[in-house]
Design a protein around this motif. Structure first.
Motif, PDB file in Angstrom:
ATOM      1  N   SER A 196     -60.274 -25.277  18.137  1.00 31.80           N
ATOM      2  CA  SER A 196     -60.627 -25.664  17.715  1.00 31.80           C
ATOM      3  C   SER A 196     -61.011 -27.639  16.572  1.00 31.80           C
ATOM      4  O   SER A 196     -61.062 -28.042  15.497  1.00 31.80           O
ATOM      5  CB  SER A 196     -61.762 -24.718  15.868  1.00 31.80           C
ATOM      6  N   LEU A 197     -58.959 -27.088  16.677  1.00 31.86           N
ATOM      7  CA  LEU A 197     -58.650 -27.986  16.109  1.00 31.86           C
ATOM      8  C   LEU A 197     -58.892 -30.401  16.600  1.00 31.86           C
ATOM      9  O   LEU A 197     -58.810 -29.578  17.608  1.00 31.86           O
ATOM     10  CB  LEU A 197     -56.754 -28.316  16.248  1.00 31.86           C
ATOM     11  N   THR A 198     -59.002 -30.621  15.445  1.00 33.36           N
ATOM     12  CA  THR A 198     -59.764 -32.128  16.123  1.00 33.36           C
ATOM     13  C   THR A 198     -58.382 -33.058  15.351  1.00 33.36           C
ATOM     14  O   THR A 198     -58.825 -34.117  15.389  1.00 33.36           O
ATOM     15  CB  THR A 198     -60.913 -31.978  15.112  1.00 33.36           C
ATOM     16  N   GLU A 199     -58.055 -32.406  13.869  1.00 33.09           N
ATOM     17  CA  GLU A 199     -57.285 -33.675  13.601  1.00 33.09           C
ATOM     18  C   GLU A 199     -55.924 -32.224  13.203  1.00 33.09           C
ATOM     19  O   GLU A 199     -56.307 -31.731  12.115  1.00 33.09           O
ATOM     20  CB  GLU A 199     -58.020 -34.482  12.036  1.00 33.09           C
ATOM     21  N   LEU A 200     -54.850 -32.918  13.171  1.00 33.34           N
ATOM     22  CA  LEU A 200     -53.460 -32.155  13.039  1.00 33.34           C
ATOM     23  C   LEU A 200     -52.748 -32.894  12.251  1.00 33.34           C
ATOM     24  O   LEU A 200     -52.264 -34.697  12.938  1.00 33.34           O
ATOM     25  CB  LEU A 200     -53.101 -31.342  14.266  1.00 33.34           C
ATOM     26  N   GLN A 201     -51.908 -32.682  11.360  1.00 35.60           N
ATOM     27  CA  GLN A 201     -51.133 -33.176  10.361  1.00 35.60           C
ATOM     28  C   GLN A 201     -49.742 -32.344   9.987  1.00 35.60           C
ATOM     29  O   GLN A 201     -50.142 -31.417   9.474  1.00 35.60           O
ATOM     30  CB  GLN A 201     -51.176 -34.018   9.090  1.00 35.60           C
ATOM     31  N   LEU A 202     -48.183 -32.427  10.710  1.00 36.02           N
ATOM     32  CA  LEU A 202     -47.570 -31.548  10.922  1.00 36.02           C
ATOM     33  C   LEU A 202     -46.287 -32.532  10.077  1.00 36.02           C
ATOM     34  O   LEU A 202     -45.416 -33.611  10.788  1.00 36.02           O
ATOM     35  CB  LEU A 202     -46.991 -31.127  11.806  1.00 36.02           C
ATOM     36  N   ARG A 203     -45.858 -31.810   8.837  1.00 36.84           N
ATOM     37  CA  ARG A 203     -44.017 -32.444   8.321  1.00 36.84           C
ATOM     38  C   ARG A 203     -43.076 -31.681   7.961  1.00 36.84           C
ATOM     39  O   ARG A 203     -43.644 -30.251   7.705  1.00 36.84           O
ATOM     40  CB  ARG A 203     -44.522 -32.599   7.124  1.00 36.84           C
ATOM     41  N   THR A 204     -41.777 -31.448   8.651  1.00 38.50           N
ATOM     42  CA  THR A 204     -41.082 -30.816   8.840  1.00 38.50           C
ATOM     43  C   THR A 204     -41.118 -29.782   9.492  1.00 38.50           C
ATOM     44  O   THR A 204     -41.624 -28.191   9.298  1.00 38.50           O
ATOM     45  CB  THR A 204     -40.966 -30.923   7.440  1.00 38.50           C
ATOM     46  N   CYS A 205     -41.986 -30.004  10.556  1.00 38.20           N
ATOM     47  CA  CYS A 205     -42.096 -28.713  11.941  1.00 38.20           C
ATOM     48  C   CYS A 205     -42.084 -29.337  13.230  1.00 38.20           C
ATOM     49  O   CYS A 205     -41.468 -30.231  12.984  1.00 38.20           O
ATOM     50  CB  CYS A 205     -43.687 -28.315  11.541  1.00 38.20           C
ATOM     51  N   HIS A 206     -40.984 -27.879  13.697  1.00 35.19           N
ATOM     52  CA  HIS A 206     -40.930 -28.558  14.809  1.00 35.19           C
ATOM     53  C   HIS A 206     -41.250 -27.563  16.148  1.00 35.19           C
ATOM     54  O   HIS A 206     -41.775 -26.625  16.225  1.00 35.19           O
ATOM     55  CB  HIS A 206     -39.407 -28.878  15.301  1.00 35.19           C
ATOM     56  N   PHE A 207     -41.566 -28.342  17.298  1.00 34.92           N
ATOM     57  CA  PHE A 207     -42.489 -27.405  18.767  1.00 34.92           C
ATOM     58  C   PHE A 207     -41.603 -27.154  19.368  1.00 34.92           C
ATOM     59  O   PHE A 207     -40.478 -27.221  19.779  1.00 34.92           O
ATOM     60  CB  PHE A 207     -43.277 -28.575  19.278  1.00 34.92           C
ATOM     61  N   SER A 208     -41.989 -26.359  20.197  1.00 36.11           N
ATOM     62  CA  SER A 208     -40.867 -25.259  21.394  1.00 36.11           C
ATOM     63  C   SER A 208     -41.798 -25.932  22.871  1.00 36.11           C
ATOM     64  O   SER A 208     -42.616 -25.924  22.442  1.00 36.11           O
ATOM     65  CB  SER A 208     -41.313 -23.761  21.664  1.00 36.11           C
ATOM     66  N   SER A 209     -40.842 -26.650  23.415  1.00 35.21           N
ATOM     67  CA  SER A 209     -41.319 -27.185  24.601  1.00 35.21           C
ATOM     68  C   SER A 209     -41.634 -26.489  25.769  1.00 35.21           C
ATOM     69  O   SER A 209     -42.330 -27.069  26.749  1.00 35.21           O
ATOM     70  CB  SER A 209     -39.893 -28.020  24.835  1.00 35.21           C
ATOM     71  N   HIS A 210     -41.326 -24.731  25.375  1.00 35.27           N
ATOM     72  CA  HIS A 210     -41.918 -23.910  26.359  1.00 35.27           C
ATOM     73  C   HIS A 210     -43.357 -23.431  26.410  1.00 35.27           C
ATOM     74  O   HIS A 210     -43.801 -22.462  27.224  1.00 35.27           O
ATOM     75  CB  HIS A 210     -40.996 -22.366  26.311  1.00 35.27           C
ATOM     76  N   GLU A 211     -44.157 -23.715  25.356  1.00 36.10           N
ATOM     77  CA  GLU A 211     -45.199 -23.206  24.655  1.00 36.10           C
ATOM     78  C   GLU A 211     -46.703 -24.636  25.071  1.00 36.10           C
ATOM     79  O   GLU A 211     -45.777 -25.479  25.544  1.00 36.10           O
ATOM     80  CB  GLU A 211     -45.533 -23.503  23.078  1.00 36.10           C
ATOM     81  N   SER A 212     -47.292 -24.202  26.326  1.00 30.69           N
ATOM     82  CA  SER A 212     -48.929 -24.637  26.867  1.00 30.69           C
ATOM     83  C   SER A 212     -49.590 -25.065  25.218  1.00 30.69           C
ATOM     84  O   SER A 212     -49.472 -24.397  24.462  1.00 30.69           O
ATOM     85  CB  SER A 212     -49.299 -23.673  28.240  1.00 30.69           C
ATOM     86  N   ILE A 213     -50.060 -26.664  25.196  1.00 35.42           N
ATOM     87  CA  ILE A 213     -51.280 -26.608  24.334  1.00 35.42           C
ATOM     88  C   ILE A 213     -51.718 -26.387  24.802  1.00 35.42           C
ATOM     89  O   ILE A 213     -52.492 -27.551  25.514  1.00 35.42           O
ATOM     90  CB  ILE A 213     -50.747 -28.176  23.934  1.00 35.42           C
ATOM     91  N   SER A 214     -53.195 -26.324  23.690  1.00 38.27           N
ATOM     92  CA  SER A 214     -54.822 -25.933  24.431  1.00 38.27           C
ATOM     93  C   SER A 214     -55.610 -27.084  23.199  1.00 38.27           C
ATOM     94  O   SER A 214     -56.152 -26.178  21.821  1.00 38.27           O
ATOM     95  CB  SER A 214     -54.999 -24.432  24.425  1.00 38.27           C
ATOM     96  N   TRP A 215     -55.265 -27.949  22.999  1.00 40.56           N
ATOM     97  CA  TRP A 215     -55.819 -28.799  21.978  1.00 40.56           C
ATOM     98  C   TRP A 215     -56.761 -29.706  22.559  1.00 40.56           C
ATOM     99  O   TRP A 215     -56.551 -31.299  22.077  1.00 40.56           O
ATOM    100  CB  TRP A 215     -54.821 -30.076  21.196  1.00 40.56           C
ATOM    101  N   SER A 216     -58.122 -29.214  23.473  1.00 40.30           N
ATOM    102  CA  SER A 216     -58.946 -29.647  23.678  1.00 40.30           C
ATOM    103  C   SER A 216     -59.870 -30.796  23.019  1.00 40.30           C
ATOM    104  O   SER A 216     -60.376 -31.996  23.734  1.00 40.30           O
ATOM    105  CB  SER A 216     -59.709 -29.213  24.903  1.00 40.30           C
ATOM    106  N   LEU A 217     -59.722 -30.362  21.877  1.00 41.69           N
ATOM    107  CA  LEU A 217     -61.148 -31.280  20.805  1.00 41.69           C
ATOM    108  C   LEU A 217     -60.118 -32.256  20.224  1.00 41.69           C
ATOM    109  O   LEU A 217     -60.471 -33.187  19.113  1.00 41.69           O
ATOM    110  CB  LEU A 217     -61.952 -30.300  20.035  1.00 41.69           C
TER     111      LEU A 217
END
Length: 294
Positions: free
Chosen positions: A139-160
């Motif tokens: 459901s995400l249309t806008e995302l702002q992240l600070r002091t967070c880190h991603f995993s390179s092993h996760e698939s991302i489903s942010w189609s919107l």
């Protein structure tokens, strides 16, 4: 006595006028307030006692451990099915990850559209691992992240997703984010680790802090209209830049004059498609040393 009666009548009239306000207008007023102030409005009128539980925007700040309980109570009493904006700003000596995850889970379960997350602790080398369920928040249309880190092993489903602003990110993660994101139009990158390429056919606006980039970049964005760059290493970091649709480039350069002069010599070549180029005060001052540039 007469004065007291008049005051009572005036107060009742004010309450009547406020009671007539449509709920959408009340929610709009609440959108300018923090959630703590929104909750306080329930004492103003009987009708407002539950209106705050149906706001579309939730703004939460956690600056002391006592705020944990307040946030839990707010989210427990919340009555709306969907959340439009969920703003969570956590600034503590140390944080409880599982509690923050429970709040984020609330946002995902309520089909949040715009999510802002900042988690700041005294441990500067620490960042919050994003929970797996956030990668699947379609459901995400806008995302702002600070002091967070991603995993390179996760698939991302942010189609919107249309707008993304993130801190330090690796090449694999950024490639995963950009791959198959036809709606992404705005990208703000505050730091890059091992990122060598930025390729996107959908981006319209790109913002980069090149002072936090550790290797040369190849940028290919055929639909890009606006580029904003900060940092003193533009001419070193951006190795290849292909943006045939570019309209405007804004450079906020804060570095030694020698670097700025090198930068200015390469600007016409690297930004040859830009209709307008805006440069910072330091860079503008040194441009007068280069005959024919301005």
């Amino acid at each position: 006595m007469a004065g007291t009666s008049m005051q009572t009548i005036r107060r009742e009239d004010d309450e009547d006028y406020m009671s007539l306000l449509p709920e959408c207008l009340i929610h709009h007023i609440f959108s300018f307030l923090t959630m703590r102030d929104v909750v306080k409005t329930r004492v103003l009128l009987k009708r407002w006692r539950s209106v705050w539980t149906t706001v579309s925007d939730i703004k939460l700040s956690v600056f002391c451990y006592a705020d944990y309980r307040f946030v839990d109570e707010v989210l427990t009493l919340y009555a709306r099915r969907k959340v439009k904006k969920f703003h969570l700003d956590v600034r503590l000596f140390r944080v409880c990850e599982h509690i923050i995850y429970s709040w984020l889970h609330f946002a995902v379960d309520h089909q949040v559209e715009q999510l802002f997350l900042n988690v700041d602790t005294w441990f500067k080398c620490w960042s919050l691992p994003l929970p797996p369920f956030l990668y699947d928040c379609s459901s995400l249309t806008e995302l702002q992240l600070r002091t967070c880190h991603f995993s390179s092993h996760e698939s991302i489903s942010w189609s919107l997703l249309k707008s993304l602003s993130i801190g330090t990110v690796s090449g694999d993660v950024l490639r995963n984010i950009l791959m198959g994101r036809p709606a992404l139009e705005y990208l703000n990158l505050i730091g890059l680790q091992g990122v060598k390429q930025i390729h996107s056919r959908s981006l319209r606006e790109l913002v980069i802090d090149v002072s936090l980039v550790d290797c040369p970049l190849e940028i290919s964005t055929p639909c890009l209209l606006s580029l904003r760059v900060s940092g003193a290493r533009f001419h070193e970091i951006i190795e290849t830049f292909e943006a045939p649709s570019l309209v405007e480039a804004e450079l906020d350069i804060d570095g030694p004059a020698k670097l700025d002069c090198c930068l200015l010599k390469e600007l016409p070549h690297k930004l040859q498609n830009a209709i307008r180029i805006l440069i910072g005060a330091w860079c503008l001052q040194d441009s007068f040393l280069l005959p024919g540039f301005l």
